[in-house]
Design a protein around this motif. Structure first.
Motif, PDB file in Angstrom:
ATOM      1  N   GLY A 170       0.808  -1.211   0.000  1.00  0.00           N
ATOM      2  CA  GLY A 170       0.000   0.000   0.000  1.00  0.00           C
ATOM      3  C   GLY A 170       0.842   1.262   0.000  1.00  0.00           C
ATOM      4  N   LEU A 171       1.946   1.244   0.747  1.00  0.00           N
ATOM      5  CA  LEU A 171       2.843   2.396   0.785  1.00  0.00           C
ATOM      6  C   LEU A 171       3.480   2.630  -0.585  1.00  0.00           C
ATOM      7  N   GLU A 172       3.874   1.545  -1.228  1.00  0.00           N
ATOM      8  CA  GLU A 172       4.566   1.661  -2.510  1.00  0.00           C
ATOM      9  C   GLU A 172       3.664   2.151  -3.643  1.00  0.00           C
ATOM     10  N   VAL A 173       2.396   1.791  -3.611  1.00  0.00           N
ATOM     11  CA  VAL A 173       1.519   2.125  -4.739  1.00  0.00           C
ATOM     12  C   VAL A 173       0.537   3.253  -4.434  1.00  0.00           C
ATOM     13  N   ALA A 174       0.609   3.822  -3.233  1.00  0.00           N
ATOM     14  CA  ALA A 174      -0.334   4.873  -2.860  1.00  0.00           C
ATOM     15  C   ALA A 174      -0.270   6.063  -3.805  1.00  0.00           C
ATOM     16  N   ARG A 179      -5.126   1.599  -3.451  1.00  0.00           N
ATOM     17  CA  ARG A 179      -5.267   1.465  -2.005  1.00  0.00           C
ATOM     18  C   ARG A 179      -5.168  -0.002  -1.595  1.00  0.00           C
ATOM     19  N   CYS A 180      -4.472  -0.255  -0.498  1.00  0.00           N
ATOM     20  CA  CYS A 180      -4.294  -1.629  -0.013  1.00  0.00           C
ATOM     21  C   CYS A 180      -4.596  -1.667   1.488  1.00  0.00           C
ATOM     22  N   ILE A 248      -8.662   5.846   2.640  1.00  0.00           N
ATOM     23  CA  ILE A 248      -8.169   4.847   3.583  1.00  0.00           C
ATOM     24  C   ILE A 248      -7.231   3.885   2.865  1.00  0.00           C
ATOM     25  N   THR A 249      -6.018   3.796   3.329  1.00  0.00           N
ATOM     26  CA  THR A 249      -5.077   2.809   2.813  1.00  0.00           C
ATOM     27  C   THR A 249      -4.104   2.419   3.914  1.00  0.00           C
ATOM     28  N   MET A 250      -3.513   1.232   3.782  1.00  0.00           N
ATOM     29  CA  MET A 250      -2.588   0.679   4.770  1.00  0.00           C
ATOM     30  C   MET A 250      -3.247   0.510   6.134  1.00  0.00           C
TER      31      MET A 250
END
Length: 263
Positions: A170-174, A179-180, A248-250
């Motif tokens: 999620g951090l890498e593709v934000a 969103r992950c 909302i992600t991670m």
């Protein structure tokens, strides 16, 4: 005037779709208008889903531990069905045993599905989602990833790995619009849960023990006083993949009735 189902026109890939939480996730996604590529190792559950939902569900057998098979399926789906907008990692196994009795085979098998499988599927869809600057990945983990459970070391460790992997992804593709998130259920009324009660002849008593907790195994009860239904988990998944969760992600969303006291 109603705006219609919030996931209309989107394609979702769901692993472990043939029963339990995966089956409930498929039903919830279809209800919100998504077309679902439902995958599982067992064909029976997939056939039932296709029979129930018709063209809204595309059933495909898949072994998530096979990286090449995952990549082939995702590539084929993108070519024939369209871009995968949503991916939900539900496939999982539980091999319960005290650590001193845990076999190498059971440890490896648990990680092969619960951690490696999440990696294979998420990597394949995320590289495509990132190229389109949109998409959502949800991994169904477990509250056992955040609190020790006796007899569940392999399962808990594999789910903890899946949670942290999903957060790192999620951090890498934000920045590329993907969103992950993870959903971490507690005790849920599925075949996996019932298997833990295999030695009990009284299911009502087994449920009561889970809800009330077990001091001997250092297990807290469930403050809300009930075991989750698979639909409770599916509702959380649908929220996280929807536009209502666009910021909302991670995030790791516990759906366990307060069982871990959010330790």
């Amino acid at each position: 005037m109603s705006a219609g189902p919030e996931l209309a026109g989107r394609l979702a890939l769901v692993t472990g779709a043939g029963r339990g939480i995966g089956e409930a996730v498929v039903a919830a996604l279809v209800e919100q208008g998504a077309r679902v590529l439902a995958t599982d190792l067992a064909p029976d559950g997939l056939a039932a889903l296709a029979g129930k939902f018709g063209e809204q569900v595309v059933p495909r057998p898949l072994d998530v531990t096979d990286a090449a098979a995952v990549e082939t399926l995702v590539a084929e789906a993108e070519h024939t069905l369209g871009p995968v907008d949503i991916a939900v990692n539900v496939a999982g196994i539980l091999r319960s045993s005290d650590v001193v009795d845990l076999t190498d085979e059971d440890w490896a098998a648990t990680f092969a599905v619960n951690a490696n499988g999440v990696f294979h599927v998420s990597r394949s869809v995320a590289r495509r989602m990132a190229g389109r600057a949109r998409g959502s990945v949800v991994t169904v983990a477990s509250n056992a990833a955040g609190i020790p459970r006796a007899g569940m070391a392999a399962y808990a460790a594999s789910k903890a790995a899946a949670v942290m992997f999903t957060k790192c992804l999620g951090l890498e593709v934000a920045a590329r619009g993907v969103r992950c998130n993870t959903v971490s259920p507690g005790s849920t009324l599925t075949d996996m849960q019932r298997a833990l009660w295999s030695g009990s002849t009284d299911q009502e008593a087994a449920v009561r023990r889970v809800v009330e907790g077990d001091l001997a195994s250092h297990r807290t009860g469930i403050p809300l006083g009930r075991i989750a239904d698979p639909a409770d988990i599916a509702d959380a998944v649908v929220f996280l993949v929807s536009d209502r969760a666009r910021h909302i992600t991670m995030h790791d969303l516990y759906v366990d009735g307060g069982a871990t006291l959010r330790a």
